[in-house]
Structures are given as structure tokens and as C-alpha cells.
Design a protein around this motif. Structure first.
Motif, PDB file in Angstrom:
ATOM      1  N   LEU A 321       5.756 -12.576  -4.167  1.00 22.65           N
ATOM      2  CA  LEU A 321       6.570 -12.644  -2.706  1.00 22.65           C
ATOM      3  C   LEU A 321       6.354 -11.323  -2.192  1.00 22.65           C
ATOM      4  O   LEU A 321       6.107 -11.226  -0.789  1.00 22.65           O
ATOM      5  CB  LEU A 321       7.691 -13.263  -2.831  1.00 22.65           C
ATOM      6  CG  LEU A 321       7.841 -14.903  -2.987  1.00 22.65           C
ATOM      7  CD1 LEU A 321       9.183 -15.455  -3.406  1.00 22.65           C
ATOM      8  CD2 LEU A 321       6.994 -15.821  -2.180  1.00 22.65           C
ATOM      9  N   TYR A 322       6.299 -10.439  -2.959  1.00 25.97           N
ATOM     10  CA  TYR A 322       6.621  -8.959  -2.497  1.00 25.97           C
ATOM     11  C   TYR A 322       5.288  -8.546  -1.843  1.00 25.97           C
ATOM     12  O   TYR A 322       5.345  -7.671  -0.999  1.00 25.97           O
ATOM     13  CB  TYR A 322       7.146  -7.988  -3.533  1.00 25.97           C
ATOM     14  CG  TYR A 322       6.791  -6.489  -3.479  1.00 25.97           C
ATOM     15  CD1 TYR A 322       7.427  -5.855  -2.371  1.00 25.97           C
ATOM     16  CD2 TYR A 322       5.839  -5.989  -4.129  1.00 25.97           C
ATOM     17  CE1 TYR A 322       7.280  -4.424  -2.312  1.00 25.97           C
ATOM     18  CE2 TYR A 322       5.345  -4.503  -3.915  1.00 25.97           C
ATOM     19  CZ  TYR A 322       6.301  -3.789  -3.068  1.00 25.97           C
ATOM     20  OH  TYR A 322       5.682  -2.758  -2.903  1.00 25.97           O
ATOM     21  N   LEU A 323       4.132  -8.993  -2.520  1.00 27.78           N
ATOM     22  CA  LEU A 323       2.753  -8.147  -2.510  1.00 27.78           C
ATOM     23  C   LEU A 323       2.248  -8.332  -1.070  1.00 27.78           C
ATOM     24  O   LEU A 323       2.049  -7.144  -0.345  1.00 27.78           O
ATOM     25  CB  LEU A 323       1.860  -9.021  -3.325  1.00 27.78           C
ATOM     26  CG  LEU A 323       0.301  -8.383  -3.071  1.00 27.78           C
ATOM     27  CD1 LEU A 323       0.371  -6.756  -3.649  1.00 27.78           C
ATOM     28  CD2 LEU A 323      -0.698  -9.296  -3.791  1.00 27.78           C
ATOM     29  N   PRO A 324       2.638  -9.439  -0.311  1.00 28.99           N
ATOM     30  CA  PRO A 324       2.172  -9.373   1.157  1.00 28.99           C
ATOM     31  C   PRO A 324       2.806  -8.197   2.032  1.00 28.99           C
ATOM     32  O   PRO A 324       2.450  -7.663   3.230  1.00 28.99           O
ATOM     33  CB  PRO A 324       2.569 -10.595   1.710  1.00 28.99           C
ATOM     34  CG  PRO A 324       2.239 -11.477   0.465  1.00 28.99           C
ATOM     35  CD  PRO A 324       2.943 -10.801  -0.440  1.00 28.99           C
ATOM     36  N   PHE A 325       4.063  -7.766   1.593  1.00 31.52           N
ATOM     37  CA  PHE A 325       4.878  -6.873   2.375  1.00 31.52           C
ATOM     38  C   PHE A 325       4.619  -5.364   1.805  1.00 31.52           C
ATOM     39  O   PHE A 325       5.378  -4.603   2.197  1.00 31.52           O
ATOM     40  CB  PHE A 325       6.189  -7.158   2.442  1.00 31.52           C
ATOM     41  CG  PHE A 325       6.656  -8.694   2.705  1.00 31.52           C
ATOM     42  CD1 PHE A 325       6.734  -8.999   4.175  1.00 31.52           C
ATOM     43  CD2 PHE A 325       6.711  -9.846   1.961  1.00 31.52           C
ATOM     44  CE1 PHE A 325       6.871 -10.143   4.861  1.00 31.52           C
ATOM     45  CE2 PHE A 325       6.980 -11.042   2.245  1.00 31.52           C
ATOM     46  CZ  PHE A 325       7.124 -11.191   3.898  1.00 31.52           C
ATOM     47  N   SER A 326       3.805  -5.058   0.886  1.00 29.94           N
ATOM     48  CA  SER A 326       3.694  -4.030   0.321  1.00 29.94           C
ATOM     49  C   SER A 326       2.800  -2.955   1.169  1.00 29.94           C
ATOM     50  O   SER A 326       2.656  -1.957   0.888  1.00 29.94           O
ATOM     51  CB  SER A 326       2.858  -4.146  -1.072  1.00 29.94           C
ATOM     52  OG  SER A 326       1.478  -4.665  -0.906  1.00 29.94           O
ATOM     53  N   ASP A 327       2.202  -3.398   2.146  1.00 30.92           N
ATOM     54  CA  ASP A 327       1.173  -2.687   3.137  1.00 30.92           C
ATOM     55  C   ASP A 327      -0.054  -2.341   2.214  1.00 30.92           C
ATOM     56  O   ASP A 327      -0.777  -1.542   2.791  1.00 30.92           O
ATOM     57  CB  ASP A 327       1.915  -1.664   3.705  1.00 30.92           C
ATOM     58  CG  ASP A 327       3.001  -1.832   4.686  1.00 30.92           C
ATOM     59  OD1 ASP A 327       3.254  -2.982   5.167  1.00 30.92           O
ATOM     60  OD2 ASP A 327       4.119  -1.357   4.568  1.00 30.92           O
ATOM     61  N   PHE A 328      -0.059  -2.668   1.082  1.00 30.40           N
ATOM     62  CA  PHE A 328      -1.293  -2.392   0.100  1.00 30.40           C
ATOM     63  C   PHE A 328      -1.539  -1.046   0.378  1.00 30.40           C
ATOM     64  O   PHE A 328      -2.706  -0.388   0.159  1.00 30.40           O
ATOM     65  CB  PHE A 328      -2.544  -3.143   0.882  1.00 30.40           C
ATOM     66  CG  PHE A 328      -2.477  -4.640   0.457  1.00 30.40           C
ATOM     67  CD1 PHE A 328      -3.051  -5.334  -0.503  1.00 30.40           C
ATOM     68  CD2 PHE A 328      -1.919  -5.491   1.445  1.00 30.40           C
ATOM     69  CE1 PHE A 328      -2.996  -6.530  -0.916  1.00 30.40           C
ATOM     70  CE2 PHE A 328      -1.705  -7.028   1.109  1.00 30.40           C
ATOM     71  CZ  PHE A 328      -2.344  -7.584  -0.035  1.00 30.40           C
TER      72      PHE A 328
END
Length: 431
Positions: A321-328
Motif C-alpha cells: 500500500l505504501y509503494l504507490p506513494f513512494s514517488d519511485f
């Protein structure tokens, strides 16, 4: 024979030959997992050369994952009938044939046949059931640790070779990666031929932690051996323990092999990250997974496995759930790689331990084979579903939110298992 001489030499040094078998199994699972992970860096090159869509390529990978899972119970039966060594060598030959054949493919149906069916059957014969079979036959003491080590080899193999394969693909084309996979398979096959033995009794040894040699079970006909997985499934399907393990492992596959292993490199490409860098993030996950899964094996010998699964699935869900908010970004992906990597396949040792405790060590290979089939159904669902999401919605991110939510559900399901007690139904047919 090499194994007989080596066993005698090791015995004089008070080293059990089971550790040699673990090493050969570790290499086999590392290599076959690398073969499983290879298509993750080849989706874009195949699109560029043949014009196939992501969903079309994903359908072949989904077939491979389904067969990888559903071969598990029958792989255990084949190992019981033909022997572990023969089954592994045949599986490696089958995987090699699938990859060699892909060098000459020109149409989508050939991809479906070679990377879907042929490689799916081959890798299915050396899936996690192999770890459960080897650990239960060769080890009484430290069984959880051995399962953790072998599980780590499988997950690590899916990830750690990816930077090299991505580099080879970028420099020399996707066929160079296929040649690399075939070379690894040949090395593993030679190691198995030299060092693998089916049971401790073949070398007149007790399993590690025992003092008496356990004779091999009475042989049965091939028909009985092939029917044993069905008989066992009929028995265990009457228990809630099996269905909870099946459901949680469905979610495990949904959130690992089918999603991250298959689509992470392409996902990162959507955010401007080149394949080699994205594959390097996966390799970092593989390194942390190696230690996380071995640690999980150690913990599963000492703590309540239900609560281990609760924490593993819960933390994995939060990381997805965190990954999409990591800004990559480098920082964001590094945090994800560490937390997700530690948890990549840490669920295997406690799941195998619960299966062995509830259904008995003789059935654990077959029981876990069916549980693992659930894992690969989930993986196939994510492999195709995430590809469809990207094709239809132009984004992978909805698939990551769904997988994260399902992991939180799995953590709740895990603690609904009864605490202890052998829930072994009537004995299965001999196998």
C-alpha cells in the motif's frame, strides 16, 4: 559413486550428508527460480520485437504460474515413485528445452506453449514441494531452518539474477538471457547427478536428529502414486486448516510472484526507471529475502506460527500500500525493497510447519503441494490481472492497492487457525 564416498568422508568429520543434499537442492531451486524470474525483464523486448501487448505476454506467464502450482502435489507423488534425483533431472531438461525452443519462436502461440506450458511443467516439478520433501526426509532436527534456507533460495533466485539478465538483455538482446538461463540449468543438473540422493536410507544413514535408519516406504504402482494426491486432497479438504492455508497462500502468490516478480520492472519503466536499475531493486529484495526467510525458518521452530503469519502478511500488505506513494524515488524504493524483501517468502516456513503439525510429516509434501497450488493460482491471477490493468487503465497501481488489501485480510485469516493439535484425517493410500 561420488555421494557414497563423500558421505563416508563427511561422517568421519561428524557432518551429516543431508547438508550436501540441501546444497544441491538449494542450487536447483536457485536456478529454476531464476528461470521463472527471467521473463520479468523480457516483457518489453518481446513487445518491441513481436508487437505483443502486455496482457498477451502476461497470459503466457499466467499459464506458467498455474502449472507451476498445480504440478506441486503430483511432483510430490512423482518424487515418491521415481525418486527425487530422477524427477529433478527431468525437470531441468524440460525447462532447458522450453528456453532453447523460445530462441526460434515467432508467434504468440509458441510463447504460450514454450514459456507457458513447457516451462510451467518443468518448474512445477521443482517448486516449493521439493523443499518440503527434502527437509521432511533428511531432517528431524532443524527442519524449519532447512525449509527457510531452501525457500530463500527459490525467492532469491527469482530476484538476484535479474540485474545481470537485464544487463545482458540491454546489451546483447533478450536471447542472450535465454542462453544464460540454459547455462545455469546445465550446472544445476550436473550437481544433482553427482550429489543428490533420494533418502538417507540410500546411504544407510538416519535423518538428521534421529539415531535409527528409517527404511523407505513400500513401493506402489504408478497408478496408486498418481491417485495419492487426489486421495489426500479429498481428505484434507474436509478441514478448515487446509482452506485457511490455501486462502492465505493464494494471497501470498497474488502479492509476490504474479505481481512483483512479473511486473515490477515494467512498472518502474512507467516511472522513467531503466530496466537495469529496476532489476537492481529486485535484487536488493532478494538479498533481504534470503536473510528474512532463513530467519523465518529459525523463528518457526520456536514461536507460534499463526502469529508469525499474521505479522508477515500484515507488514507485506502495508508495504504494498505504501509503494504507490513512494514517488519511485531512490529513497522510497529503498525503503520498500528492505521491508518487502524481508517478507517476500517468509511465509513458507511457518506454513510448512503448520501443515506438518496438523497433517503429519509423511503427508506434508502432498498437503503443501495443494496449498502451493493456491499460491500459484493467486500468482496467475495477479500476473494476468496486473497486465490487464496496465493495458485497460494505463496503470499498474490499482493492482498494488488490491494486493495490499488482500494481504491484510490474510493476516486476519492466519490467526483464526486453531492453536495446536494434529488434524490428520484417515490415512491416505500408501505413497
Amino acid at each position: 559413486m561420488v555421494s557414497t564416498a563423500l558421505a563416508s568422508t563427511l561422517a568421519r568429520r561428524n557432518i551429516h550428508y543431508g547438508w550436501v543434499v540441501v546444497a544441491a537442492t538449494f542450487l536447483t531451486m536457485l536456478v529454476t527460480a531464476g528461470a521463472m524470474g527471467a521473463p520479468g525483464v523480457l516483457i518489453k523486448p518481446l513487445q518491441d520485437e513481436f508487437g505483443w501487448e502486455t496482457s498477451q505476454i502476461s497470459s503466457a506467464l499466467a499459464i506458467r504460474l498455474i502449472l507451476f502450482g498445480f504440478m506441486g502435489p503430483f511432483a510430490a507423488a512423482f518424487m515418491n515413485y521415481f525418486g527425487v534425483r530422477k524427477v529433478i533431472v527431468f525437470a531441468l531438461a524440460l525447462i532447458g528445452a522450453g528456453f532453447v525452443g523460445s530462441l526460434f519462436m515467432t508467434t504468440l502461440w509458441q510463447l504460450l506453449l514454450l514459456w507457458g506450458i513447457v516451462v510451467g511443467f518443468g518448474t512445477g516439478l521443482t517448486a516449493m514441494v521439493l523443499a518440503a520433501t527434502v527437509s521432511s526426509r533428511w531432517f528431524t532436527k532443524h527442519r524449519g531452518l532447512v525449509v527457510g534456507m531452501l525457500s530463500a533460495s527459490s525467492a532469491t533466485g527469482q530476484l538476484v539474477f535479474l540485474p545481470l539478465m537485464a544487463e545482458l538483455t540491454e546489451r546483447y538482446g533478450w536471447r542472450s538471457t535465454v542462453f544464460f538461463v540454459c547455462a545455469m540449468i546445465m550446472v544445476a543438473a550436473l550437481a544433482v547427478l553427482a550429489f543428490m540422493r533420494d533418502r538417507p536410507a540410500d546411504l544407510n544413514l538416519p535423518s538428521y536428529g534421529e539415531t535409527n535408519v528409517t527404511p523407505p516406504p513400500a513401493s506402489t504402482s504408478l497408478g496408486v502414486a498418481l491417485m495419492t494426491p487426489i486421495t489426500v486432497l479429498r481428505e484434507i479438504s474436509k478441514t478448515s486448516t487446509f482452506w485457511i492455508l490455501f486462502a492465505t497462500f493464494f494471497i501470498c502468490g497474488l502479492s509476490t510472484n504474479g505481481l512483483i516478480q512479473t511486473h515490477f520492472v515494467t512498472l518502474c519503466g512507467d516511472f522513467g526507471i531503466v530496466p537495469v536499475a529496476a532489476a537492481s531493486v529486485l535484487a536488493v529484495m532478494g538479498i533481504f529475502d534470503f536473510f528474512g526467510t532463513i530467519g523465518s525458518g529459525w523463528l518457526s521452530d520456536r514461536f507460534d506460527n499463526r502469529w508469525l503469519l499474521f505479522w508477515y502478511y500484515g507488514l507485506r500488505g502495508l508495504s504494498l500500500l505504501y509503494l504507490p506513494f513512494s514517488d519511485f524515488s531512490f529513497y522510497g524504493l529503498s525503503i520498500f525493497a528492505v521491508f518487502y524483501g524481508l517478507d517476500w517468502i517468509a511465509t513458507v516456513p511457518p506454513t510448512v510447519k503448520i501443515a506438518a503439525d496438523r497433517f503429519g510429516p509423511e503427508k506434508v509434501g502432498l498437503v503443501f503441494g495443494w496449498v502451493f497450488a493456491g499460491h500459484q493460482l493467486g500468482a496467475a491471477t495477479a500476473a494476468y490481472g496486473a497486465g490487464l490493468s496496465r493495458t485497460e487503465l494505463s496503470s499498474y497501481l490499482p493492482a498494488f492497492f488490491v494486493a495490499g488489501a488482500f494481504c491484510l485480510l490474510a493476516s486476519i485469516l492466519a490467526i483464526t487457525l486453531k492453536k495446536s493439535g494434529l488434524s490428520n484425517p484417515a490415512p491416505a493410500a500408501a505413497h
